[in-house]
Design an enzyme around this catalytic site. Structure first.
Site, PDB file in Angstrom:
ATOM      1  N   PRO A   2      69.046  34.798  13.069  1.00  0.00           N
ATOM      2  CA  PRO A   2      69.990  34.658  14.185  1.00  0.00           C
ATOM      3  C   PRO A   2      69.247  34.386  15.497  1.00  0.00           C
ATOM      4  O   PRO A   2      68.303  35.101  15.838  1.00  0.00           O
ATOM      5  CB  PRO A   2      70.690  36.020  14.219  1.00  0.00           C
ATOM      6  CG  PRO A   2      70.555  36.551  12.835  1.00  0.00           C
ATOM      7  CD  PRO A   2      69.214  36.067  12.354  1.00  0.00           C
ATOM      8  N   GLU A   3      69.651  33.336  16.181  1.00  0.00           N
ATOM      9  CA  GLU A   3      69.075  32.997  17.477  1.00  0.00           C
ATOM     10  C   GLU A   3      70.101  33.312  18.561  1.00  0.00           C
ATOM     11  O   GLU A   3      71.124  33.951  18.288  1.00  0.00           O
ATOM     12  CB  GLU A   3      68.647  31.525  17.475  1.00  0.00           C
ATOM     13  CG  GLU A   3      67.639  31.216  16.366  1.00  0.00           C
ATOM     14  CD  GLU A   3      67.233  29.746  16.305  1.00  0.00           C
ATOM     15  OE1 GLU A   3      67.293  29.055  17.341  1.00  0.00           O
ATOM     16  OE2 GLU A   3      66.871  29.290  15.202  1.00  0.00           O
ATOM     17  N   HIS A  93      72.942  45.686   0.196  1.00  0.00           N
ATOM     18  CA  HIS A  93      71.907  45.619   1.224  1.00  0.00           C
ATOM     19  C   HIS A  93      72.318  46.293   2.533  1.00  0.00           C
ATOM     20  O   HIS A  93      71.704  46.049   3.573  1.00  0.00           O
ATOM     21  CB  HIS A  93      71.524  44.159   1.477  1.00  0.00           C
ATOM     22  CG  HIS A  93      70.979  43.467   0.264  1.00  0.00           C
ATOM     23  ND1 HIS A  93      69.758  43.788  -0.285  1.00  0.00           N
ATOM     24  CD2 HIS A  93      71.515  42.503  -0.533  1.00  0.00           C
ATOM     25  CE1 HIS A  93      69.537  43.034  -1.349  1.00  0.00           C
ATOM     26  NE2 HIS A  93      70.586  42.241  -1.516  1.00  0.00           N
ATOM     27  N   LYS A 154      49.719  25.773  30.039  1.00  0.00           N
ATOM     28  CA  LYS A 154      49.503  25.783  28.589  1.00  0.00           C
ATOM     29  C   LYS A 154      49.189  24.373  28.087  1.00  0.00           C
ATOM     30  O   LYS A 154      49.723  23.394  28.592  1.00  0.00           O
ATOM     31  CB  LYS A 154      50.745  26.312  27.867  1.00  0.00           C
ATOM     32  CG  LYS A 154      51.068  27.776  28.145  1.00  0.00           C
ATOM     33  CD  LYS A 154      52.316  28.177  27.379  1.00  0.00           C
ATOM     34  CE  LYS A 154      52.724  29.600  27.720  1.00  0.00           C
ATOM     35  NZ  LYS A 154      51.730  30.565  27.215  1.00  0.00           N
TER      36      LYS A 154
END
Length: 273
Positions: A2-3, A93, A154
């Site tokens: 899940p984002e 689960h 970066k």
């Protein structure tokens, strides 16, 4: 995993059912799924408290209880929080059952990576990994200049930088691939080579893709469901993610499937130069 859009959808669908309800009891089926605070057991801390609201920070849910206690829930790869209006026998689960005044919330996780941590609300950010997260990409104060500043100097690939939760909170493999496609940027482009115009395009693409994901209630390939057990519909709108070897919807060229930043990455070599 899940984002941001999936976690935000869970937040919205769960709060509809549990706001202001008291947690009357907890059944720990797999105790390692939860973490108490200092020497106090999770169930002792949580039982008897009311759920006041639910916030989100990146991929984390912050379940705010009364008396200054917060539950930080991280779904990891396959975690779920499902609400049931009546008593329900735990599934295979299911690791934790929260028995409420009305109904139950079950925390389940096939791969057992997800965790729920109880922590005093004033210590949420200083006493947990939340304090290391980058800015929220849908907040008004997240601008192209902020994105550029978070990248700093970066010299890494865009894919790696956008997956870094200390750079930007909530992005994962799905929405990074989709954002880079919409921005027309190759995932192996180095972040220090972007122009001001490209930063602006990437910023706009990130916000557009994440909002579209929320509007569609997330992406359900395998395990993700909202608090009502419903699938998200964003899979129908995916341009590149999961489509390696298939034709690009825009130009027709076969989509490339490579490994970047330790993750499978799909992109169009023609549209994303």
């Amino acid at each position: 995993m899940p984002e941001l859009p999936e976690v935000e959808t869970i937040r919205r669908t769960l709060i509809e059912h549990v706001k202001d309800l008291k947690i009357e009891g907890i059944k720990l089926i797999w105790p390692s799924a939860v973490c108490g605070w200092e020497d106090k057991a999770f169930e002792d801390l949580v039982t008897g408290r009311r759920i006041r609201t639910i916030d989100r920070r990146g991929k984390y849910l912050l379940i705010r209880l009364d008396e200054d206690l917060t539950l930080i829930a991280h779904m990891r790869m396959t975690g779920r929080l499902n609400y049931y209006p009546d008593l329900r026998e735990p599934e295979k689960h299911t690791h934790v059952v929260f028995r409420l005044e009305h109904g139950e919330v079950h925390f389940s996780d096939v791969r057992k990576f997800g965790r729920i941590q109880a922590i005093p609300t004033p210590l949420c950010f200083s006493g947990s990994s939340l304090g290391k997260l980058g800015p929220e990409p849908l907040e008004a104060d997240f601008t192209p200049a902020v994105l550029k500043d978070r990248f700093g100097k970066k010299k890494v690939f865009l894919k790696a930088a956008l997956l870094d939760q200390t750079v930007l909170a909530g992005m994962g493999n799905i929405y990074v691939d989709e954002s880079l496609f919409l921005a027309g940027l190759s995932p192996d482009r180095r972040v220090d080579t972007l122009s001001e115009e490209e930063f602006s395009k990437l910023h706009q693409a990130i916000q557009s893709v994440l909002q579209a994901g929320i509007d569609a209630q997330g992406t359900s390939f395998r395990d993700y469901r909202d608090a009502n057990g419903e699938k998200g519909m964003f899979e129908e709108d995916l341009q590149v993610y999961g489509r390696g070897g298939k034709p690009c919807h825009v130009c027709g060229q076969t989509l490339e499937r490579v490994r970047l930043a330790g993750r499978t990455t799909v992109y169009c070599a023609r549209c994303q130069r």
